[in-house]
Design a protein around this motif. Structure first.
Motif, PDB file in Angstrom:
ATOM      1  N   GLN A 166      12.755   0.638  -7.636  1.00  0.00           N
ATOM      2  CA  GLN A 166      13.704   1.044  -8.990  1.00  0.00           C
ATOM      3  C   GLN A 166      12.568   0.548 -10.157  1.00  0.00           C
ATOM      4  N   ARG A 167      11.914  -0.288 -10.040  1.00  0.00           N
ATOM      5  CA  ARG A 167      10.911  -0.878 -11.314  1.00  0.00           C
ATOM      6  C   ARG A 167      10.191   0.250 -11.373  1.00  0.00           C
ATOM      7  N   VAL A 168       9.251   0.813 -10.240  1.00  0.00           N
ATOM      8  CA  VAL A 168       8.243   2.089 -10.457  1.00  0.00           C
ATOM      9  C   VAL A 168       8.966   3.246 -11.169  1.00  0.00           C
ATOM     10  N   CYS A 169      10.373   3.536 -10.694  1.00  0.00           N
ATOM     11  CA  CYS A 169      11.030   4.606 -11.278  1.00  0.00           C
ATOM     12  C   CYS A 169      11.179   4.516 -12.666  1.00  0.00           C
ATOM     13  N   GLN A 170      11.561   3.455 -13.203  1.00  0.00           N
ATOM     14  CA  GLN A 170      11.726   2.880 -14.465  1.00  0.00           C
ATOM     15  C   GLN A 170      10.645   3.543 -15.267  1.00  0.00           C
ATOM     16  N   TYR A 171       9.054   2.884 -14.827  1.00  0.00           N
ATOM     17  CA  TYR A 171       8.049   3.274 -15.470  1.00  0.00           C
ATOM     18  C   TYR A 171       7.828   4.632 -15.554  1.00  0.00           C
ATOM     19  N   LEU A 172       8.168   5.443 -14.592  1.00  0.00           N
ATOM     20  CA  LEU A 172       7.681   6.800 -14.573  1.00  0.00           C
ATOM     21  C   LEU A 172       8.806   7.725 -15.190  1.00  0.00           C
ATOM     22  N   HIS A 173      10.209   7.201 -15.440  1.00  0.00           N
ATOM     23  CA  HIS A 173      11.292   7.910 -15.489  1.00  0.00           C
ATOM     24  C   HIS A 173      11.601   8.904 -14.503  1.00  0.00           C
ATOM     25  N   TYR A 174      11.657   8.357 -13.381  1.00  0.00           N
ATOM     26  CA  TYR A 174      11.750   9.105 -12.232  1.00  0.00           C
ATOM     27  C   TYR A 174      13.243   8.807 -11.682  1.00  0.00           C
ATOM     28  N   GLN A 175      13.688   9.507 -10.831  1.00  0.00           N
ATOM     29  CA  GLN A 175      15.139   9.077 -10.106  1.00  0.00           C
ATOM     30  C   GLN A 175      14.676   8.500  -8.500  1.00  0.00           C
TER      31      GLN A 175
END
Length: 305
Positions: A166-175
């Motif tokens: 979830q944290r990585v996806c927040q950094y990248l704006h991915y789902q």
């Protein structure tokens, strides 16, 4: 706000590591059912030559390969750099916490410096300290990115902590797209990238190994994104058919996969894939004894120079 710039799935530049002391890793054997024993001098010699030949083949197709040597004797899985760092279109470089203690020795500042010197790295994110809390996320082993559609597929396992995902996806704006997957003995699939390969216009995956409760949701994503589904069997997964990567060469898109995987694909599956990519098989039987295949050997570079 997420960028509206179209993201490319297939990199034309990759990082690979050539091992000088290859052997099976006892610290990863417990949950990697793809792994077999290979600890003799022939294995070292063969793995070195397999990487050399793979690099030469990729370069002959116009892929830019940044090759690094591993001379250490205590990093048996160094040939798989995709697990400890990823690069991203937004300029971010992320370093990951890995489960096996001896795999954490694979982190190399010289590789990070070489990438930073040549490409547009704007931010470094270091998640490695989470290993001290027994939280792990192993790069593009744990995560299969669909960059154009800003999705991050991940099957749950000891090596894939969904909070870190979830944290990585927040950094990248991915789902994040989290699901469960098991072999026929009920053992969780240890890495997502042995189960599935996402290309620009296709997805290779064994839906039979995906938990029944998650199948429809995954199929909806593939259909929504107009990706051709190549349905693999569990036997084909065991032959590393899911552990492939789409790359960009001078003559267009290609799919790098092992000779083992290529031989296990049916003629119909090959014809479907060849509508989108040129198939480039690489012979790496010794390296596959470590439980990973071509995808694991390649860390894509998603930056402009």
């Amino acid at each position: 706000m997420a960028s509206t710039i179209a993201l490319q799935q297939a990199p034309n530049t990759v990082v690979m590591v050539r091992p000088h002391h290859f052997k099976s890793n006892p610290q990863t054997m417990a949950d990697n059912k793809f792994q077999t024993l290979a600890n003799n001098d022939n294995a070292k010699y063969n793995a070195y030559n397999e990487v050399t030949a793979a690099v030469n083949t990729l370069r002959s197709h116009g892929v830019c390969v940044q090759l690094f040597e591993d001379l250490l004797g205590n990093t048996p899985d160094s040939v798989f750099p995709n697990n400890w760092f990823t690069t991203h279109h937004n300029g971010m470089l992320i370093k990951y916490p890995m489960l096996a203690e001896n795999r954490r020795l694979e982190y190399r500042q010289d590789i990070i410096d070489a990438i930073s010197d040549r490409y547009s790295v704007t931010e470094h994110v270091d998640l490695r300290h989470y290993a001290e809390q027994e939280l792990f996320l192993e790069g593009t082993g744990s995560i299969v990115f669909d960059h154009p559609n800003r999705l991050a597929y991940a099957c749950q396992s000891r090596r894939t902590d969904t909070r870190l995902l979830q944290r990585v996806c927040q950094y990248l704006h991915y789902q994040p797209v989290v699901f469960d997957a098991f072999d026929n003995a009920g053992v969780p699939v240890y890495h997502t990238n042995v189960l599935m390969c996402v290309g620009t216009r296709f997805v290779m995956i064994s839906m039979d190994m995906v938990a029944e409760a998650d199948r429809d949701r995954l199929l909806q994503y593939f259909n929504l994104n107009r990706q051709q589904l190549i349905w693999l069997t569990e036997k084909q997964i065991q032959r590393f058919c899911g552990n492939a990567i789409e790359l960009q060469g001078t003559e267009g898109a290609l799919l790098a996969l092992s000779q083992t995987a290529y031989n296990a694909l049916t003629q119909q599956q090959k014809l479907k894939l060849e509508k989108f990519v040129k198939l480039v098989p690489l012979s790496i039987p010794t390296i596959e004894s470590a439980g990973g295949s071509v995808r694991c050997m390649i860390a894509g570079v998603h930056y402009p120079e």
